[in-house]
Enzyme design. Structure first.
Site, PDB file in Angstrom:
ATOM      1  N   ASP A  40     -16.899 -12.014 -30.271  1.00 46.75           N
ATOM      2  CA  ASP A  40     -17.028 -13.084 -29.213  1.00 46.75           C
ATOM      3  C   ASP A  40     -18.074 -12.553 -28.688  1.00 46.75           C
ATOM      4  OD1 ASP A  40     -15.921 -13.426 -25.976  1.00 46.75           O
ATOM      5  OD2 ASP A  40     -16.146 -14.914 -27.436  1.00 46.75           O
ATOM      6  N   GLU A  66     -17.319 -17.648 -33.607  1.00 44.55           N
ATOM      7  CA  GLU A  66     -17.052 -19.093 -33.018  1.00 44.55           C
ATOM      8  C   GLU A  66     -18.112 -19.855 -33.694  1.00 44.55           C
ATOM      9  OE1 GLU A  66     -14.805 -19.118 -28.984  1.00 44.55           O
ATOM     10  OE2 GLU A  66     -16.680 -18.784 -29.099  1.00 44.55           O
ATOM     11  N   CYS A  81       3.607 -11.847 -23.069  1.00 46.64           N
ATOM     12  CA  CYS A  81       3.983 -10.665 -23.962  1.00 46.64           C
ATOM     13  C   CYS A  81       3.377  -9.268 -23.417  1.00 46.64           C
ATOM     14  CB  CYS A  81       3.099 -10.688 -25.346  1.00 46.64           C
ATOM     15  SG  CYS A  81       1.157 -10.729 -24.997  1.00 46.64           S
ATOM     16  N   ASP A  96     -12.997 -10.893 -22.881  1.00 48.13           N
ATOM     17  CA  ASP A  96     -13.624 -10.952 -24.110  1.00 48.13           C
ATOM     18  C   ASP A  96     -13.260 -10.299 -25.391  1.00 48.13           C
ATOM     19  OD1 ASP A  96     -16.726 -10.686 -22.201  1.00 48.13           O
ATOM     20  OD2 ASP A  96     -15.673 -12.482 -22.619  1.00 48.13           O
TER      21      ASP A  96
HETATM   22 ZN   LIG Z   1       0.557 -12.735 -24.864  1.00 53.18          ZN
END
Ligand SMILES: [Zn+2]
Length: 362
Positions: free
Chosen positions: A183, A267, A339, A346
């Site tokens: 990233d 990306e 989660c 980043d």
């Molecule tokens: Zn998550």
């Protein structure tokens, strides 16, 4: 999935002579074929196609018998390259095709090689039709039956073979084990999915600051004055130095990343859109991400590795578990309520990018 392995070639002097001759003839054919396309178009308004030129090859060979020394598929590939150049031009992706000078025509390709290599006295040889078995240093094995093409390229320090191999899904899976997502950012230069970060080097930040100051001083000098001339020269000097340092940094980082990984995920950048946001524009253009991705892509290609560009949409607003985790630019920490993942934003983006790339590859 196709991968290209690069291996160094050790041709005999006789073989090298043939390889150089092949390059020269391929280039001449390319330029002649280009001339034909342009002339016919200018005089008759007709487009000469790849198929037409390929069909004329036998006649061409009768007229120039020396072309019998080059494998016919290699010649077809020259015409194919020319056609690709015109197609890119028609699609608006490239300028009008140029004639090729010797220093710009450095490789020839066997698009459908048959059996390609043999081992003799522990050395490996690749079979190049009309040239012979050329000694090749291989650092990894590949299944001959899966070879899709062989490209022979002349470099300043010798010859390389780029061997395109179709690999199985299982092998592709293995490849993914050494995959990395990147990233590119504003604060740090890049965050990687392996939880490491790459900072913009301090010497570069300092040099950029010096450049900005010199530019300000220049803008205060009276037009046409001698001081302005001097200030201008100074800006040019610093600018060149900064550009060199930046390139050097990008080369080192891209080299390091490509060395360590077989699959690199980034990306798709739409820098054009981002520059419209003026507050961000300075650092974005400075960071040279586009150049970074260009470096990654050709280094990856050269080493038979894979660069996957994924759609950028929402990579910073998603968790690796798939949950949405919306955050503004000011929020540096990613905290997923689904989660429970708490991590630098980043790094999470880099992991999401990697995830997307792996799903594309699969
Ligand atoms: Zn998550």
């Amino acid at each position: 999935m196709q991968i290209t392995y690069q291996f160094r070639l050790y041709p005999t002097p006789k073989q090298e002579e043939l390889m150089i001759r092949t390059l020269i003839m391929c280039r001449k054919l390319y330029n002649r074929a280009k001339e034909q396309r342009d002339t016919v178009y200018n005089q008759e308004g007709r487009t000469v196609t790849y198929a037409m030129q390929q069909n004329e090859l036998p006649v061409f060979k009768k007229e120039f018998p020396e072309y019998k020394e080059v494998h016919s598929q290699v010649l077809q590939d020259c015409l194919r390259r020319l056609d690709d150049a015109y197609q890119r031009f028609f699609r608006g992706e490239a300028g009008f095709p140029h004639y090729k000078s010797a220093d710009r025509y450095l490789s020839f390709t066997y698009p459908q090689p048959g059996a390609v290599s043999k081992t003799f006295a522990r050395d490996r040889y690749v079979y190049l039709s009309k040239i012979g078995f050329v000694r090749m240093r291989t650092h990894r094995s590949f299944d001959q039956a899966n070879v899709t093409q062989i490209n022979v390229k002349r470099h300043a320090d010798g010859w390389m073979a780029g061997i395109g191999v179709n690999i199985e899904a299982a092998e592709a899976d293995q490849t993914a084990k050494t995959a990395v997502g990147i990233d590119v950012g504003l604060r740090t230069f890049a965050a990687l999915s392996d939880e490491t970060k790459v900072d913009n080097p301090r010497h570069l930040r300092r040099a950029e600051k010096r450049l900005r100051r010199a530019q300000q001083r220049l803008s205060r000098k009276a037009r046409g004055s001698r001081n302005r001339q001097k200030a201008k020269q100074k800006v040019a000097n610093i600018h060149q130095k900064v550009a060199r340092q930046r390139k050097d940094f990008l080369h080192k980082q891209s080299h390091r990343i490509v060395q360590g990984h077989d699959l690199i995920a980034v990306e798709q950048l739409k820098v054009k859109n981002m520059i419209r946001n003026r507050r961000l524009s300075k650092s974005i253009s400075d960071a040279g991400w586009r150049r970074f991705i260009t470096y990654l892509s050709y280094k990856a290609a050269r080493q038979g590795k894979r660069l996957v560009q994924v759609p950028a949409h929402g990579t910073s607003q998603t968790c690796i578990c798939g949950a949405d985790v919306p955050k503004t630019l000011a929020i540096r920490l990613h905290e997923c309520k689904e989660c429970g993942l708490v991590q630098d934003r980043d790094i999470v983006s880099a992991q999401v990018i990697l995830q997307r790339a792996l799903s594309i590859v699969a």
